[in-house]
Design an enzyme around this catalytic site. Structure first.
Site, PDB file in Angstrom:
ATOM      1  N   GLN A 101      -4.757  -1.274   9.714  1.00  0.00           N
ATOM      2  CA  GLN A 101      -4.651  -2.588   9.077  1.00  0.00           C
ATOM      3  C   GLN A 101      -5.255  -3.673   9.972  1.00  0.00           C
ATOM      4  OE1 GLN A 101      -3.409  -3.240   5.910  1.00  0.00           O
ATOM      5  NE2 GLN A 101      -4.076  -5.335   6.270  1.00  0.00           N
ATOM      6  N   LYS A 114       0.842  -1.207   0.000  1.00  0.00           N
ATOM      7  CA  LYS A 114       0.000   0.000   0.000  1.00  0.00           C
ATOM      8  C   LYS A 114       0.872   1.251   0.000  1.00  0.00           C
ATOM      9  CE  LYS A 114      -3.836  -2.369   2.221  1.00  0.00           C
ATOM     10  NZ  LYS A 114      -4.529  -2.747   3.460  1.00  0.00           N
ATOM     11  N   ASP A 116     -11.297   2.777   4.198  1.00  0.00           N
ATOM     12  CA  ASP A 116     -11.708   1.371   4.066  1.00  0.00           C
ATOM     13  C   ASP A 116     -13.222   1.241   3.877  1.00  0.00           C
ATOM     14  OD1 ASP A 116      -9.771  -0.579   3.937  1.00  0.00           O
ATOM     15  OD2 ASP A 116      -9.388  -0.578   6.098  1.00  0.00           O
TER      16      ASP A 116
END
Ligand code: NAD
Length: 281
Positions: free
Chosen positions: A96, A52, A119
């Site tokens: 995460q 990422k 997200d």
């Protein structure tokens, strides 16, 4: 059969995003910033975060990774999120997953400002998506959606079957396709006859975690099949779809690896830029 090349489509998307970042910099004299919070030292999470970060740098985003040991207190993480929420140079925050057991995942998700939730997991974004309003959309289904649209721009009236009903994949994917006027069925572990459901589908999105569950005789000729699964097996990484046999009947199919995975990361960058733009409006 069309092999849906997620690597190529993701590279094209990253290139579009790179140009957009240049334009945004000229317009606002600022660039969108993504902050990833990584807790613990689980190998897959470390790999995902590195990927990422690399992709964010490639498109010119300001990116930062904040690392904590797996023993970090929940309050330390929540306080850091509060600080990031207030920092105007940060457009998107991603924590995460998975998290260590002593940290409440839902509390973490709900602490991130909805406007910075790249997200798309915050209940406000989930609600907005299901109400058909503007929202951050979870990166994996967003990537699947963009690939499906490349193959079939007009999805109206198509029958779509999700295999799996997770908040991460099946449910948001269903919402995206519903918005496109598909007739959507969400199947799961208690579904009575999964094969019969799949045989009805013009579009199948498999997000289960069972190696090669979807066989050729489950798939209608000319269906579009998107394989989200990532399963470690003796023969290597395989998806939820039996690729060799399904490729003989499907109209289009994503490979694993090289399908959904690269699009997930590109969509994280897209979401970061969208959050930046919404914050400016
Ligand atoms: P999950 O475990 O949260 O959900 C799995 C779903 O599958 C559940 O809804 C369950 O009801 C359903 N299911 C289980 N057995 C079934 C069966 N026999 N028939 C029908 N449905 C069944 O999983 P998830 O987080 O949605 O992930 C699914 C897969 O996608 C995993 O392999 C994961 O590694 C992969 N994944 C890939 C990406 C990517 O970027 N490529 C991203 C996220 C997840």
């Amino acid at each position: 059969m069309i092999l849906i090349d997620g690597k190529k489509i993701a590279a094209e998307l990253r290139e579009e995003l790179r140009k957009e970042v240049v334009e945004l910099k000229v317009k606002h004299n600022k660039i969108p910033g993504l902050t990833v919070v990584l807790i613990g030292d689980m190998a897959p999470s470390q790999i995902y975060v590195r990927m990422k970060e690399k992709a964010a740098n490639e498109v010119g985003l300001k990116s930062e990774v904040i690392r904590y040991p797996g023993t970090v207190e929940e309050k330390t993480v929540l306080d850091k999120i509060d600080e990031l929420n207030k920092d105007e140079s940060i457009s998107g925050i991603l924590v995460q997953l998975p998290l260590p057991k002593h940290i409440d995942k839902q509390k973490v998700i709900e602490t991130i400002l909805p406007g910075k939730d790249v997200d798309g997991f915050h209940p406000m974004n989930v609600g907005n998506l299901s109400s058909g309003y503007e929202s951050s959309v979870p990166c994996t289904p967003l990537g699947c959606y963009l690939m499906i649209k490349k193959i079939e721009p007009n999805l109206s009236g198509k029958k779509a079957v999700m295999i799996g009903r997770s908040n991460l994949n099946g449910k948001p994917m269903a919402q995206l396709l519903l918005k496109e006027n598909c007739t959507v069925t969400i199947t799961h572990s208690k579904t009575k006859d999964l094969k019969a459901e799949c045989l009805e589908a013009d579009i199948i999105v498999a997000a289960v975690g069972i190696p090669e569950l979807v066989k050729a005789d489950w798939v209608k000729k000319d269906a579009i099949v998107i394989d989200v699964g990532i399963n470690k097996t003796e023969k290597g990484i395989v998806g939820d779809v039996a690729f060799d046999e399904v490729s003989k009947v499907a109209r289009a199919l994503t490979p694993v690896p090289g399908g959904v995975g690269p699009m997930t990361i590109a969509c994280l960058l897209k979401n970061t830029i969208e959050c930046f733009k919404r914050s400016k409006n």
